[in-house]
Design an enzyme around this catalytic site. Sequence first.
Site, PDB file in Angstrom:
ATOM      1  N   TYR A  37      56.843  31.629  43.177  1.00 26.04           N
ATOM      2  CA  TYR A  37      57.921  31.904  44.129  1.00 26.04           C
ATOM      3  C   TYR A  37      59.034  30.869  44.025  1.00 26.04           C
ATOM      4  CZ  TYR A  37      55.950  35.683  46.953  1.00 26.04           C
ATOM      5  OH  TYR A  37      55.486  36.890  47.407  1.00 26.04           O
ATOM      6  N   LYS A  67      42.732  32.149  39.450  1.00 24.83           N
ATOM      7  CA  LYS A  67      42.563  32.819  38.156  1.00 24.83           C
ATOM      8  C   LYS A  67      42.318  31.721  37.127  1.00 24.83           C
ATOM      9  CE  LYS A  67      42.642  36.519  35.532  1.00 24.83           C
ATOM     10  NZ  LYS A  67      41.580  37.550  35.586  1.00 24.83           N
ATOM     11  N   ASP A  74      41.070  38.927  40.596  1.00 23.82           N
ATOM     12  CA  ASP A  74      40.776  40.347  40.334  1.00 23.82           C
ATOM     13  C   ASP A  74      39.467  40.752  41.031  1.00 23.82           C
ATOM     14  OD1 ASP A  74      39.455  38.638  38.551  1.00 23.82           O
ATOM     15  OD2 ASP A  74      39.684  39.951  36.803  1.00 23.82           O
ATOM     16  N   ASP A 119      50.084  36.901  48.797  1.00 22.99           N
ATOM     17  CA  ASP A 119      51.004  37.994  49.148  1.00 22.99           C
ATOM     18  C   ASP A 119      50.328  39.333  48.897  1.00 22.99           C
ATOM     19  OD1 ASP A 119      53.506  39.257  49.774  1.00 22.99           O
ATOM     20  OD2 ASP A 119      53.825  39.535  47.618  1.00 22.99           O
ATOM     21  N   ASP A 179      48.433  42.184  51.870  1.00 19.08           N
ATOM     22  CA  ASP A 179      48.792  43.603  52.045  1.00 19.08           C
ATOM     23  C   ASP A 179      47.546  44.478  51.890  1.00 19.08           C
ATOM     24  OD1 ASP A 179      51.525  42.925  52.245  1.00 19.08           O
ATOM     25  OD2 ASP A 179      52.132  44.711  51.115  1.00 19.08           O
TER      26      ASP A 179
HETATM   27  C1  IPM Z   1      55.570  38.627  52.824  1.00 23.97           C
HETATM   28  C2  IPM Z   1      56.699  39.330  52.140  1.00 23.97           C
HETATM   29  C3  IPM Z   1      57.640  38.297  51.515  1.00 23.97           C
HETATM   30  C4  IPM Z   1      56.853  37.531  50.489  1.00 23.97           C
HETATM   31  C5  IPM Z   1      58.941  38.874  50.912  1.00 23.97           C
HETATM   32  C6  IPM Z   1      59.741  39.648  51.932  1.00 23.97           C
HETATM   33  C7  IPM Z   1      59.792  37.799  50.286  1.00 23.97           C
HETATM   34  O1  IPM Z   1      56.227  40.235  51.204  1.00 23.97           O
HETATM   35  O2  IPM Z   1      55.833  37.820  53.737  1.00 23.97           O
HETATM   36  O3  IPM Z   1      54.422  38.875  52.470  1.00 23.97           O
HETATM   37  O4  IPM Z   1      56.758  37.952  49.322  1.00 23.97           O
HETATM   38  O5  IPM Z   1      56.312  36.482  50.851  1.00 23.97           O
HETATM   39 MG    MG Z   2      54.124  40.475  51.244  1.00 22.23          MG
END
Ligand code: IPM
Ligand code: MG
Length: 352
Positions: free
Chosen positions: A136, A186, A218, A242, A246
Amino acid sequence: MKIAVLPGDGIGPEVTREAVRVIEALHLPGLEMADAPVGGAAYKQHGHPLPAATLDLARGSDAILFGAVGDPDCDSLERALRPEQAILGLRRELTLFANLRPARMFAGLEDASGLKPEIARAIDLVIVRELNGDVYFGEKGMRTTADGRREGYDVMSYAEDEVRRIAHVAFRAAQGRAKRVCSVDKANVLETSQLWRDVVIETAREYPDVALEHMYVDNAAMQLVRNPGQFDVVVTGNLFGDILSDQASMCVGSIGMLASASLGERQTAFGTFGLYEPIHGSAPDIAGKGLANPMATILSAAMLLRHSLGLEGQAARIEAAVGRALADGIRGGDLGGQHGTAEIGDAVLARL
Ligand code: IPM
Ligand code: MG
Protein backbone atom coordinates in the site's frame (compact mmCIF):
# COMPACT_ATOMS: atom_id res chain seq x y z
CA MET A 1 -15.02 14.66 24.08
CA LYS A 2 -14.72 15.53 20.40
CA ILE A 3 -15.73 13.32 17.50
CA ALA A 4 -14.84 14.32 13.93
CA VAL A 5 -17.50 13.01 11.56
CA LEU A 6 -16.27 12.41 8.00
CA PRO A 7 -19.20 11.03 5.96
CA GLY A 8 -17.43 10.91 2.56
CA ASP A 9 -18.97 9.56 -0.63
CA GLY A 10 -21.79 7.37 -1.90
CA ILE A 11 -23.71 5.75 0.95
CA GLY A 12 -21.19 7.22 3.46
CA PRO A 13 -23.40 10.20 4.44
CA GLU A 14 -26.59 8.14 4.90
CA VAL A 15 -25.03 5.39 7.03
CA THR A 16 -23.04 7.92 9.07
CA ARG A 17 -26.22 9.89 9.76
CA GLU A 18 -27.78 6.87 11.48
CA ALA A 19 -24.67 6.23 13.58
CA VAL A 20 -24.65 9.89 14.65
CA ARG A 21 -28.31 9.61 15.67
CA VAL A 22 -27.45 6.61 17.82
CA ILE A 23 -24.57 8.45 19.52
CA GLU A 24 -26.79 11.51 20.10
CA ALA A 25 -29.44 9.35 21.70
CA LEU A 26 -26.98 8.48 24.49
CA HIS A 27 -26.91 12.18 25.60
CA LEU A 28 -23.26 11.99 26.56
CA PRO A 29 -22.34 15.06 28.61
CA GLY A 30 -19.62 17.22 27.06
CA LEU A 31 -19.68 15.48 23.69
CA GLU A 32 -19.11 17.58 20.56
CA MET A 33 -19.38 16.34 16.98
CA ALA A 34 -18.16 18.25 13.93
CA ASP A 35 -18.41 17.30 10.23
CA ALA A 36 -15.88 17.76 7.45
CA PRO A 37 -15.77 16.69 3.80
CA VAL A 38 -13.51 13.85 2.69
CA GLY A 39 -12.94 11.75 -0.44
CA GLY A 40 -14.58 12.60 -3.75
CA ALA A 41 -16.95 15.01 -1.97
CA ALA A 42 -13.95 16.97 -0.68
CA TYR A 43 -12.25 16.88 -4.09
CA LYS A 44 -15.36 18.36 -5.70
CA GLN A 45 -15.62 21.15 -3.10
CA HIS A 46 -11.97 21.87 -2.35
CA GLY A 47 -9.87 20.20 -5.05
CA HIS A 48 -8.34 17.63 -2.70
CA PRO A 49 -9.67 14.36 -1.19
CA LEU A 50 -8.13 15.15 2.20
CA PRO A 51 -8.16 18.95 2.64
CA ALA A 52 -5.88 20.39 5.33
CA ALA A 53 -8.92 21.57 7.33
CA THR A 54 -10.32 18.01 7.41
CA LEU A 55 -6.99 16.56 8.52
CA ASP A 56 -6.70 19.26 11.22
CA LEU A 57 -10.20 18.54 12.51
CA ALA A 58 -9.41 14.81 12.62
CA ARG A 59 -6.11 15.39 14.40
CA GLY A 60 -7.71 17.68 16.96
CA SER A 61 -10.43 15.21 17.94
CA ASP A 62 -10.50 12.20 20.29
CA ALA A 63 -11.98 9.95 17.61
CA ILE A 64 -13.07 9.98 13.99
CA LEU A 65 -16.26 8.46 12.65
CA PHE A 66 -15.71 7.75 8.96
CA GLY A 67 -18.28 6.74 6.34
CA ALA A 68 -16.83 5.62 3.02
CA VAL A 69 -14.84 7.03 0.11
CA GLY A 70 -14.90 6.17 -3.57
CA ASP A 71 -16.60 7.90 -6.48
CA PRO A 72 -16.65 6.64 -10.08
CA ASP A 73 -16.46 10.28 -11.28
CA CYS A 74 -12.97 10.42 -9.80
CA ASP A 75 -11.54 7.16 -11.17
CA SER A 76 -9.59 8.83 -13.94
CA LEU A 77 -7.96 11.48 -11.75
CA GLU A 78 -4.27 11.13 -11.02
CA ARG A 79 -3.87 8.71 -8.11
CA ALA A 80 -2.91 11.37 -5.55
CA LEU A 81 -6.29 13.09 -6.03
CA ARG A 82 -8.51 9.99 -5.94
CA PRO A 83 -10.96 9.58 -3.04
CA GLU A 84 -9.19 6.48 -1.65
CA GLN A 85 -6.16 8.65 -0.89
CA ALA A 86 -8.20 10.32 1.86
CA ILE A 87 -8.51 7.19 3.99
CA LEU A 88 -4.97 6.07 3.19
CA GLY A 89 -3.73 9.58 4.07
CA LEU A 90 -5.62 9.63 7.39
CA ARG A 91 -4.26 6.20 8.35
CA ARG A 92 -0.74 7.24 7.47
CA GLU A 93 -0.74 10.86 8.77
CA LEU A 94 -2.32 9.88 12.08
CA THR A 95 -0.17 6.70 12.44
CA LEU A 96 -3.26 4.52 12.76
CA PHE A 97 -1.40 1.27 12.14
CA ALA A 98 -3.65 -1.27 13.86
CA ASN A 99 -6.93 -2.13 12.20
CA LEU A 100 -9.30 -4.30 14.24
CA ARG A 101 -12.02 -5.98 12.20
CA PRO A 102 -14.18 -8.20 14.39
CA ALA A 103 -16.42 -10.76 12.70
CA ARG A 104 -18.89 -12.68 14.77
CA MET A 105 -22.16 -14.32 13.96
CA PHE A 106 -25.24 -12.54 15.24
CA ALA A 107 -27.89 -15.03 16.34
CA GLY A 108 -30.50 -15.43 13.62
CA LEU A 109 -28.26 -14.30 10.76
CA GLU A 110 -27.00 -17.80 9.93
CA ASP A 111 -29.33 -17.93 6.94
CA ALA A 112 -27.64 -14.86 5.42
CA SER A 113 -24.17 -16.41 5.54
CA GLY A 114 -22.83 -18.13 2.46
CA LEU A 115 -21.72 -20.95 4.76
CA LYS A 116 -23.73 -23.78 6.25
CA PRO A 117 -25.46 -22.54 9.44
CA GLU A 118 -23.60 -24.93 11.76
CA ILE A 119 -20.28 -23.70 10.36
CA ALA A 120 -21.24 -20.02 10.37
CA ARG A 121 -22.56 -20.14 13.96
CA ALA A 122 -19.06 -20.78 15.33
CA ILE A 123 -17.54 -17.56 13.94
CA ASP A 124 -16.11 -15.22 16.55
CA LEU A 125 -12.83 -13.81 15.33
CA VAL A 126 -11.02 -10.53 14.95
CA ILE A 127 -8.72 -9.69 12.09
CA VAL A 128 -5.85 -7.46 13.20
CA ARG A 129 -4.68 -5.89 9.97
CA GLU A 130 -1.51 -3.79 9.70
CA LEU A 131 -2.43 -0.49 8.12
CA ASN A 132 0.64 1.68 7.57
CA GLY A 133 2.93 -0.50 5.43
CA ASP A 134 3.09 -3.24 2.78
CA VAL A 135 2.49 -2.70 -0.95
CA TYR A 136 0.00 0.00 0.00
CA PHE A 137 2.74 2.45 0.92
CA GLY A 138 5.84 1.14 -0.87
CA GLU A 139 7.40 2.72 -3.92
CA LYS A 140 5.04 2.39 -6.85
CA GLY A 141 4.84 3.57 -10.39
CA MET A 142 4.65 2.89 -14.11
CA ARG A 143 7.75 2.46 -16.21
CA THR A 144 8.84 1.17 -19.57
CA THR A 145 11.07 -1.89 -19.77
CA ALA A 146 14.23 -1.90 -21.91
CA ASP A 147 12.30 -3.69 -24.66
CA GLY A 148 9.51 -1.13 -24.63
CA ARG A 149 6.76 -2.83 -22.60
CA ARG A 150 4.73 -0.85 -20.03
CA GLU A 151 5.23 -2.14 -16.50
CA GLY A 152 3.46 -1.27 -13.25
CA TYR A 153 5.15 -1.93 -9.91
CA ASP A 154 4.38 -1.69 -6.19
CA VAL A 155 7.09 -2.56 -3.71
CA MET A 156 6.14 -4.79 -0.76
CA SER A 157 8.18 -4.31 2.40
CA TYR A 158 7.86 -4.42 6.18
CA ALA A 159 10.43 -3.21 8.67
CA GLU A 160 10.79 -5.18 11.88
CA ASP A 161 9.45 -2.43 14.15
CA GLU A 162 6.30 -2.22 12.00
CA VAL A 163 5.73 -5.95 12.41
CA ARG A 164 6.54 -5.90 16.12
CA ARG A 165 4.04 -3.19 17.01
CA ILE A 166 1.15 -4.88 15.21
CA ALA A 167 2.14 -8.25 16.71
CA HIS A 168 1.89 -6.70 20.19
CA VAL A 169 -1.61 -5.45 19.38
CA ALA A 170 -2.63 -8.94 18.26
CA PHE A 171 -1.19 -10.71 21.31
CA ARG A 172 -2.80 -8.22 23.68
CA ALA A 173 -6.14 -8.61 21.88
CA ALA A 174 -5.84 -12.39 22.23
CA GLN A 175 -5.21 -12.07 25.97
CA GLY A 176 -8.66 -10.51 26.28
CA ARG A 177 -10.23 -13.28 24.17
CA ALA A 178 -9.55 -17.00 23.60
CA LYS A 179 -5.73 -16.52 23.75
CA ARG A 180 -4.99 -17.78 20.24
CA VAL A 181 -3.18 -15.87 17.48
CA CYS A 182 -2.94 -17.05 13.89
CA SER A 183 -0.37 -15.06 11.92
CA VAL A 184 -1.10 -15.08 8.20
CA ASP A 185 1.69 -14.61 5.67
CA LYS A 186 3.18 -16.00 2.47
CA ALA A 187 6.56 -16.97 3.90
CA ASN A 188 6.94 -19.82 1.42
CA VAL A 189 7.42 -17.21 -1.34
CA LEU A 190 7.95 -13.69 0.04
CA GLU A 191 10.95 -12.33 1.96
CA THR A 192 8.65 -9.71 3.48
CA SER A 193 6.63 -12.56 4.96
CA GLN A 194 9.74 -14.38 6.21
CA LEU A 195 10.69 -11.33 8.25
CA TRP A 196 7.06 -10.96 9.36
CA ARG A 197 7.05 -14.54 10.64
CA ASP A 198 10.44 -14.23 12.39
CA VAL A 199 9.39 -11.06 14.22
CA VAL A 200 6.00 -12.46 15.23
CA ILE A 201 7.79 -15.50 16.72
CA GLU A 202 10.21 -13.22 18.63
CA THR A 203 7.36 -11.10 19.95
CA ALA A 204 5.39 -14.17 21.03
CA ARG A 205 8.02 -14.90 23.71
CA GLU A 206 6.55 -12.03 25.72
CA TYR A 207 3.12 -13.69 25.67
CA PRO A 208 3.60 -17.25 26.97
CA ASP A 209 -0.13 -17.44 27.76
CA VAL A 210 -1.10 -17.01 24.07
CA ALA A 211 -0.90 -19.90 21.55
CA LEU A 212 0.62 -18.86 18.22
CA GLU A 213 0.25 -20.57 14.86
CA HIS A 214 1.22 -19.53 11.34
CA MET A 215 -0.77 -19.97 8.17
CA TYR A 216 -0.08 -19.16 4.54
CA VAL A 217 -2.60 -16.70 3.17
CA ASP A 218 -3.99 -19.06 0.54
CA ASN A 219 -4.64 -21.70 3.18
CA ALA A 220 -6.13 -19.03 5.49
CA ALA A 221 -8.59 -18.01 2.77
CA MET A 222 -9.60 -21.64 2.41
CA GLN A 223 -9.82 -22.30 6.18
CA LEU A 224 -11.97 -19.18 6.60
CA VAL A 225 -14.75 -20.86 4.64
CA ARG A 226 -13.99 -24.46 5.66
CA ASN A 227 -13.81 -23.99 9.43
CA PRO A 228 -13.86 -20.32 10.50
CA GLY A 229 -14.61 -21.31 14.10
CA GLN A 230 -10.93 -22.26 14.52
CA PHE A 231 -9.84 -18.59 14.47
CA ASP A 232 -9.62 -16.24 17.43
CA VAL A 233 -7.20 -13.42 16.51
CA VAL A 234 -5.83 -13.34 12.97
CA VAL A 235 -2.89 -10.97 12.49
CA THR A 236 -1.73 -10.11 9.01
CA GLY A 237 -0.32 -7.45 6.71
CA ASN A 238 -2.16 -4.67 4.95
CA LEU A 239 -2.95 -6.38 1.63
CA PHE A 240 -3.82 -9.84 2.98
CA GLY A 241 -5.91 -8.22 5.73
CA ASP A 242 -7.86 -6.18 3.19
CA ILE A 243 -8.80 -9.31 1.28
CA LEU A 244 -9.45 -11.66 4.21
CA SER A 245 -11.66 -9.13 6.00
CA ASP A 246 -14.01 -8.80 3.03
CA GLN A 247 -14.15 -12.58 2.89
CA ALA A 248 -14.84 -12.84 6.64
CA SER A 249 -17.73 -10.40 6.27
CA MET A 250 -19.64 -12.67 3.90
CA CYS A 251 -19.06 -15.58 6.28
CA VAL A 252 -21.10 -13.71 8.91
CA GLY A 253 -23.81 -12.63 6.51
CA SER A 254 -22.91 -9.41 4.78
CA ILE A 255 -20.25 -6.79 4.30
CA GLY A 256 -22.92 -4.42 5.62
CA MET A 257 -22.33 -5.82 9.11
CA LEU A 258 -18.59 -5.44 9.69
CA ALA A 259 -17.25 -2.57 11.76
CA SER A 260 -13.65 -1.56 12.22
CA ALA A 261 -11.35 0.43 14.46
CA SER A 262 -8.04 1.87 13.31
CA LEU A 263 -5.82 2.63 16.26
CA GLY A 264 -2.34 3.96 16.93
CA GLU A 265 -0.39 4.63 20.07
CA ARG A 266 -1.68 8.12 20.89
CA GLN A 267 -3.77 8.24 24.04
CA THR A 268 -6.50 10.79 24.64
CA ALA A 269 -7.98 11.76 28.00
CA PHE A 270 -10.52 8.94 27.62
CA GLY A 271 -8.84 6.13 25.69
CA THR A 272 -6.91 5.47 22.48
CA PHE A 273 -7.21 7.91 19.60
CA GLY A 274 -8.75 6.13 16.62
CA LEU A 275 -10.72 6.14 13.39
CA TYR A 276 -13.87 4.03 13.06
CA GLU A 277 -15.44 2.96 9.80
CA PRO A 278 -17.57 0.23 8.28
CA ILE A 279 -15.38 -2.05 6.14
CA HIS A 280 -17.70 -1.67 3.16
CA GLY A 281 -17.19 0.93 0.47
CA SER A 282 -19.27 3.79 -0.91
CA ALA A 283 -21.62 1.54 -2.97
CA PRO A 284 -22.35 4.21 -5.62
CA ASP A 285 -25.04 2.00 -7.21
CA ILE A 286 -27.37 2.40 -4.21
CA ALA A 287 -26.17 5.80 -2.93
CA GLY A 288 -28.81 8.33 -1.93
CA LYS A 289 -31.67 5.82 -2.15
CA GLY A 290 -31.97 5.08 1.55
CA LEU A 291 -31.29 1.39 0.90
CA ALA A 292 -27.91 0.95 2.59
CA ASN A 293 -27.64 -1.04 5.81
CA PRO A 294 -26.20 1.33 8.47
CA MET A 295 -25.47 -1.45 10.98
CA ALA A 296 -21.72 -1.66 10.24
CA THR A 297 -21.39 2.08 10.88
CA ILE A 298 -23.54 1.91 14.01
CA LEU A 299 -21.32 -0.95 15.25
CA SER A 300 -18.28 1.18 14.37
CA ALA A 301 -19.71 3.92 16.59
CA ALA A 302 -19.92 1.35 19.39
CA MET A 303 -16.23 0.52 18.88
CA LEU A 304 -15.48 4.25 19.01
CA LEU A 305 -17.18 4.59 22.39
CA ARG A 306 -15.30 1.52 23.66
CA HIS A 307 -11.77 2.25 22.47
CA SER A 308 -11.54 6.05 22.25
CA LEU A 309 -14.02 7.30 24.85
CA GLY A 310 -13.70 4.59 27.48
CA LEU A 311 -17.48 3.98 27.44
CA GLU A 312 -17.66 0.18 27.42
CA GLY A 313 -21.16 0.13 28.90
CA GLN A 314 -22.55 2.39 26.17
CA ALA A 315 -20.74 0.40 23.47
CA ALA A 316 -22.26 -2.83 24.75
CA ARG A 317 -25.72 -1.19 24.84
CA ILE A 318 -25.46 -0.27 21.16
CA GLU A 319 -24.27 -3.76 20.20
CA ALA A 320 -27.11 -5.32 22.16
CA ALA A 321 -29.63 -3.02 20.43
CA VAL A 322 -28.31 -4.07 17.01
CA GLY A 323 -28.49 -7.73 18.09
CA ARG A 324 -32.10 -7.29 19.23
CA ALA A 325 -33.09 -5.52 16.01
CA LEU A 326 -31.66 -8.46 14.04
CA ALA A 327 -33.37 -10.98 16.30
CA ASP A 328 -36.64 -9.14 15.64
CA GLY A 329 -36.18 -9.59 11.90
CA ILE A 330 -34.87 -6.14 10.97
CA ARG A 331 -32.78 -6.73 7.84
CA GLY A 332 -31.28 -4.51 5.17
CA GLY A 333 -31.36 -5.50 1.51
CA ASP A 334 -27.80 -6.83 1.86
CA LEU A 335 -29.20 -9.45 4.25
CA GLY A 336 -32.10 -10.30 1.99
CA GLY A 337 -34.49 -7.99 3.90
CA GLN A 338 -36.64 -4.98 3.03
CA HIS A 339 -35.69 -2.43 5.66
CA GLY A 340 -34.23 0.90 4.57
CA THR A 341 -31.41 2.92 6.10
CA ALA A 342 -33.50 5.20 8.34
CA GLU A 343 -35.87 2.38 9.29
CA ILE A 344 -32.94 0.31 10.52
CA GLY A 345 -31.62 3.35 12.43
CA ASP A 346 -35.07 3.82 14.01
CA ALA A 347 -35.22 0.14 14.93
CA VAL A 348 -31.85 0.27 16.68
CA LEU A 349 -32.80 3.53 18.47
CA ALA A 350 -36.07 2.03 19.67
CA ARG A 351 -34.20 -0.91 21.20
CA LEU A 352 -31.55 1.27 22.80
C1 IPM B 1 -10.71 -1.03 3.25
C2 IPM B 1 -10.82 -0.47 1.86
C3 IPM B 1 -9.63 0.45 1.58
C4 IPM B 1 -8.39 -0.38 1.67
C5 IPM B 1 -9.70 1.22 0.24
C6 IPM B 1 -10.95 2.06 0.14
C7 IPM B 1 -8.48 2.07 0.03
O1 IPM B 1 -10.92 -1.49 0.93
O2 IPM B 1 -10.67 -0.23 4.21
O3 IPM B 1 -10.67 -2.24 3.39
O4 IPM B 1 -7.97 -1.00 0.68
O5 IPM B 1 -7.80 -0.42 2.76
MG1 MG C 1 -11.12 -3.42 1.79
